[in-house]
Motif scaffolding. Structure first.
Motif, PDB file in Angstrom:
ATOM      1  N   THR A   1     -24.511  23.174 -29.797  1.00 39.18           N
ATOM      2  CA  THR A   1     -25.687  23.771 -29.152  1.00 39.18           C
ATOM      3  C   THR A   1     -25.292  24.887 -28.201  1.00 39.18           C
ATOM      4  OG1 THR A   1     -26.835  21.643 -29.294  1.00 39.18           O
ATOM      5  CG2 THR A   1     -27.739  23.283 -27.788  1.00 39.18           C
TER       6      THR A   1
ATOM      7  N   THR B   1     -34.204  27.409 -36.810  1.00 34.20           N
ATOM      8  CA  THR B   1     -32.958  26.683 -37.071  1.00 34.20           C
ATOM      9  C   THR B   1     -33.042  25.170 -36.891  1.00 34.20           C
ATOM     10  OG1 THR B   1     -32.199  27.214 -34.816  1.00 34.20           O
ATOM     11  CG2 THR B   1     -31.465  28.651 -36.595  1.00 34.20           C
ATOM     12  N   PRO B   2     -33.935  24.625 -36.035  1.00 34.10           N
ATOM     13  CA  PRO B   2     -33.996  23.150 -35.988  1.00 34.10           C
ATOM     14  C   PRO B   2     -34.297  22.531 -37.355  1.00 34.10           C
ATOM     15  CG  PRO B   2     -35.106  24.067 -34.082  1.00 34.10           C
ATOM     16  CD  PRO B   2     -34.761  25.226 -34.976  1.00 34.10           C
TER      17      PRO B   2
ATOM     18  N   ALA C   1     -31.662  20.120 -39.496  1.00 33.44           N
ATOM     19  CA  ALA C   1     -32.055  18.764 -39.876  1.00 33.44           C
ATOM     20  C   ALA C   1     -32.050  18.579 -41.390  1.00 33.44           C
ATOM     21  CB  ALA C   1     -33.439  18.445 -39.308  1.00 33.44           C
TER      22      ALA C   1
ATOM     23  N   SER D   1     -25.617  17.355 -36.279  1.00 36.62           N
ATOM     24  CA  SER D   1     -26.569  18.399 -36.645  1.00 36.62           C
ATOM     25  C   SER D   1     -27.990  18.016 -36.245  1.00 36.62           C
ATOM     26  CB  SER D   1     -26.521  18.664 -38.154  1.00 36.62           C
ATOM     27  OG  SER D   1     -25.359  19.373 -38.504  1.00 36.62           O
TER      28      SER D   1
ATOM     29  N   THR E   1     -28.299  18.437 -32.536  1.00 44.14           N
ATOM     30  CA  THR E   1     -28.354  19.875 -32.244  1.00 44.14           C
ATOM     31  C   THR E   1     -29.745  20.421 -32.516  1.00 44.14           C
ATOM     32  OG1 THR E   1     -26.018  20.133 -32.808  1.00 44.14           O
ATOM     33  CG2 THR E   1     -27.350  22.121 -32.781  1.00 44.14           C
ATOM     34  N   ALA E   2     -30.373  19.980 -33.601  1.00 43.38           N
ATOM     35  CA  ALA E   2     -31.733  20.414 -33.910  1.00 43.38           C
ATOM     36  C   ALA E   2     -32.692  20.007 -32.796  1.00 43.38           C
ATOM     37  CB  ALA E   2     -32.181  19.816 -35.242  1.00 43.38           C
ATOM     38  N   GLY E   3     -32.531  18.768 -32.281  1.00 47.43           N
ATOM     39  CA  GLY E   3     -33.388  18.307 -31.193  1.00 47.43           C
ATOM     40  C   GLY E   3     -33.182  19.104 -29.913  1.00 47.43           C
TER      41      GLY E   3
ATOM     42  N   THR F   1     -32.115  22.172 -29.669  1.00 53.51           N
ATOM     43  CA  THR F   1     -32.659  23.520 -29.876  1.00 53.51           C
ATOM     44  C   THR F   1     -34.174  23.519 -29.712  1.00 53.51           C
ATOM     45  OG1 THR F   1     -30.861  23.963 -31.431  1.00 53.51           O
ATOM     46  CG2 THR F   1     -32.702  25.488 -31.449  1.00 53.51           C
ATOM     47  N   LEU F   2     -34.836  22.464 -30.162  1.00 53.40           N
ATOM     48  CA  LEU F   2     -36.276  22.339 -29.964  1.00 53.40           C
ATOM     49  C   LEU F   2     -36.631  22.293 -28.478  1.00 53.40           C
ATOM     50  CD1 LEU F   2     -37.334  19.748 -32.709  1.00 53.40           C
ATOM     51  CD2 LEU F   2     -37.963  22.155 -32.590  1.00 53.40           C
TER      52      LEU F   2
END
Length: 645
Positions: free
Chosen positions: A46, A71-72, A76, A343, A346-348, A350-351
């Motif tokens: 992140t 990107t999230p 995911a 990953s 990281t998606a969470g 970024t959100l």
């Protein structure tokens, strides 16, 4: 339902989920220790992703927040459907530039149509990659030369860098290809904004310095934060330094792009195929490396599906094409990440940034974003690899050079087509060359070896044993026939039979079968027999269906090459010294086996064994005398086995 049936149903469901999503299989035995490592990996990724994602969004011609929105979903979806546990699929410099080049030819950058076409391009690239994975086309990667792709990536890195230079110099951005942009920069150096140049140069220096001091420090994030703080404190925007400006917070809902027609989709199709190819080419190598390091397998077809899902996710959220991030994947692995959970986390994260923290990036200087991109793509400019290719094989270096110059001279998409074309040309050219070995017997044994590798290998006069060093198919069939006829014509002793070893031909296409039929006729006109050995079942069926089997004759097809050699000797009266040496070596090997078998014999059986050894020794003595009187026979001193008695 009984307990046994319930357990069977659960196993079936789990197996089905594992087939659909490799992520499920990676969670077996998951515990708190692995979770801790994955969380560390997620925080590291992140820290790298936020600044690079914003910079790469601008590479794609979109505002920085586009990366935070799209990107999230990409992170995911790849985590669920990709097979690599360490690979990070999100923003990619090469894919971003490909996207901008494709859409830029159809719409004005910054316009709503440009945004819609960029999202449509990501969706098409995702569909192409996913369809290729479903059709199991993952093996297509082996047909693209890594050397050629290294040249393409190097040229792509130069294009990325040249687009960032105006941001760092504080001058107006140029348009056109690489050389037009380079010329524009040189002619406008006098307009350089000194303070912007200082910010950009300082950002590059800080990134390089932090990268050398410690791999654990997220240099890009540190420089991004430092750039924001300095810009806000010194009010750099008021002094002429361009900044990112307000970034809307929140998320966009998934939707299909508006106003994109069939004609637009056809125009985007070449770029979509290019993005799918480049994303796969840059992902499969690292994915296999991580898998080998951690002891699991990656499936190329699964990688295509995972990359396709990531691009579909990015396109649905009005984003841009997604690919493999080499720097973030390496950082994720170094942090100890063990599964795709990194990953997902990281998606969470970024959100969360997209929802609550976008205001922090308002004062970020554009020069700092440009510096982050330039340093991030330095690894793509692999000078050492080009030098290595130059010293090892000039053909590979030439292929890389053509691809590099093609990208610079004709821009990204034509350059990609040139790189693919060069790879296919090299593949077809090498396949069309007649790579064929003549086989001879290794002295003292009954083993066969290629005469150009084993200098002492003995051939039989009148019999030529050839082995194609790759499977016969349409591309090499004609050249191989010509090579056989040339060697037959140039032979010192008239050839009476040609024996082809087809061990490496697992299957046979119609043109190759027709070539064998033509070769049989050409040799027959010269009074030469064509024989085949080690014919696999699919090849046999094709020979039978095309009538080649009937022409050659089943009696001239042998299960082993040695059987063909023995048949040749049995059907020809003239036995040269090479043939007598073969018989003598066969006797010697038989004597050795009899000697070994008699180690545990006693009484009458032992006497019989000794009597057989005496007779074999007598036969060997007579053979030696015969060989010494044959013309052109080597002397006994040339016997590679030396004295045995």
């Amino acid at each position: 339902m009984g307990q046994a049936s319930r357990h069977a149903s659960e196993r079936t469901g789990s197996s089905w989920l594992a087939r659909v999503s490799p992520f499920v299989a990676s969670l077996r035995g998951y515990d708190s220790t692995r979770l801790k490592k994955d969380l560390v990996g997620a925080l590291t990724v992140t820290a790298l992703h936020i600044p690079e994602g914003m910079a790469y969004a601008q590479l794609a011609g979109l505002p920085p927040q586009a990366a935070l929105y799209s990107t999230p979903a990409a992170l995911a979806l790849y985590a669920l459907f990709g097979s690599s546990r360490q690979l990070i699929v999100a923003v990619s410099a090469s894919v971003s530039v490909l996207s901008a080049a494709t859409v830029g030819a159809m719409a004005q950058q910054g316009s709503p149509r440009f945004v819609a076409l960029t999202a449509a391009l990501a969706l098409m690239a995702g569909a192409v990659a996913a369809l290729a994975g479903v059709l199991k086309l993952g093996r297509i990667a082996q047909f693209f030369s890594a050397s050629v792709l290294s040249g393409f990536v190097f040229g792509l890195a130069l294009i990325i860098a040249i687009k960032q230079v105006p941001k760092i110099l504080g001058i107006e951005g140029a348009k056109g290809g690489f050389f037009e942009r380079l010329g524009f920069i040189f002619t406008h150096l006098g307009q350089t904004h000194v303070l912007t140049l200082i910010v950009g140069a300082a950002s590059i220096a800080a990134l390089l310095l932090l990268g050398r001091l410690s791999k654990r420090i997220p240099a890009a994030l540190a420089v991004l934060v430092l750039g924001i703080v300095v810009s806000a404190v010194l009010h750099l925007d008021a002094k002429g330094v361009a900044i990112v400006g307000p970034i809307p917070s929140g998320l966009v809902s998934p939707q299909l792009p508006h106003g994109v027609g069939l004609k637009d989709l056809l125009g985007l199709l070449p770029g979509a195929c290019g993005i799918a190819l480049v994303a796969f080419a840059e992902a499969i190598g690292p994915a296999r490396m991580f898998a080998a390091k951690h002891g699991y397998e990656v499936d190329p077809n699964r990688e295509l599906v995972g990359l396709g899902a990531a691009n579909l996710g990015g396109g649905l959220f009005r984003g841009f094409g997604m690919g493999c991030s080499l720097s973030k994947s390496a950082a994720n692995d170094q942090a100890g990440s063990t599964t795709q959970v990194a990953s997902l986390v990281t998606a969470g994260l970024t959100l969360l940034v997209a929802l609550f923290l976008t205001g922090l990036f308002r004062a970020l200087p554009e020069a700092t974003l440009g510096a982050i991109v330039v340093v991030a793509i330095l690894g793509m400019m692999d000078v050492k690899e080009l030098v290595r290719l130059f010293h090892l094989r000039r053909g590979d270096f030439l292929g890389a050079g053509v691809a590099l110059l093609g990208v610079l001279a004709f821009d990204v998409l034509p350059g990609l087509l040139i790189a693919v074309g060069v790879s296919l040309f090299l593949t077809v050219y090498r396949a069309s060359q007649p790579r064929m070995s003549e086989l001879g017997r290794v002295p003292g044994t009954l083993d066969l070896a290629a005469t150009h590798r084993e200098a002492s290998a003995i051939t039989l006069p009148g019999l030529h044993v050839f082995r194609p060093e790759e499977g016969l198919f349409f591309a090499n069939a004609t050249s191989l026939r010509d090579e056989v006829l040339t060697r037959v014509r140039d032979a010192d002793v008239p050839v009476r039979e040609v024996l082809l070893d087809l061990e490496l031909t697992d299957d046979l296409d119609v043109p190759a079968a027709d070539m064998l039929a033509g070769l049989h006729e050409d040799l027959s006109h010269r009074g030469i027999t064509l024989a085949l050995a080690r014919v696999h079942r699919p090849t046999w069926r094709m020979l039978e269906r095309t009538g080649v089997l009937a022409k050659v004759g089943p009696e001239h097809i042998y299960p082993q090459v040695a059987a063909g050699v023995e048949a040749w000797m049995a059907h020809h009266e003239s036995q040269a010294w090479q043939e007598w040496r073969l018989i003598r070596d066969g006797l010697y090997l038989l004597r050795s086996r009899v000697d070994e078998a008699g180690a545990g014999l006693h009484g009458e059986e032992r006497h019989r064994q000794e009597d057989l050894l005496v007779r074999l020794d007598e036969a060997d003595r007579r053979m030696r005398e015969l060989l010494n009187h044959l013309p052109h026979a080597p002397s006994g001193d040339d016997d590679p086995r030396g004295t045995r008695h």
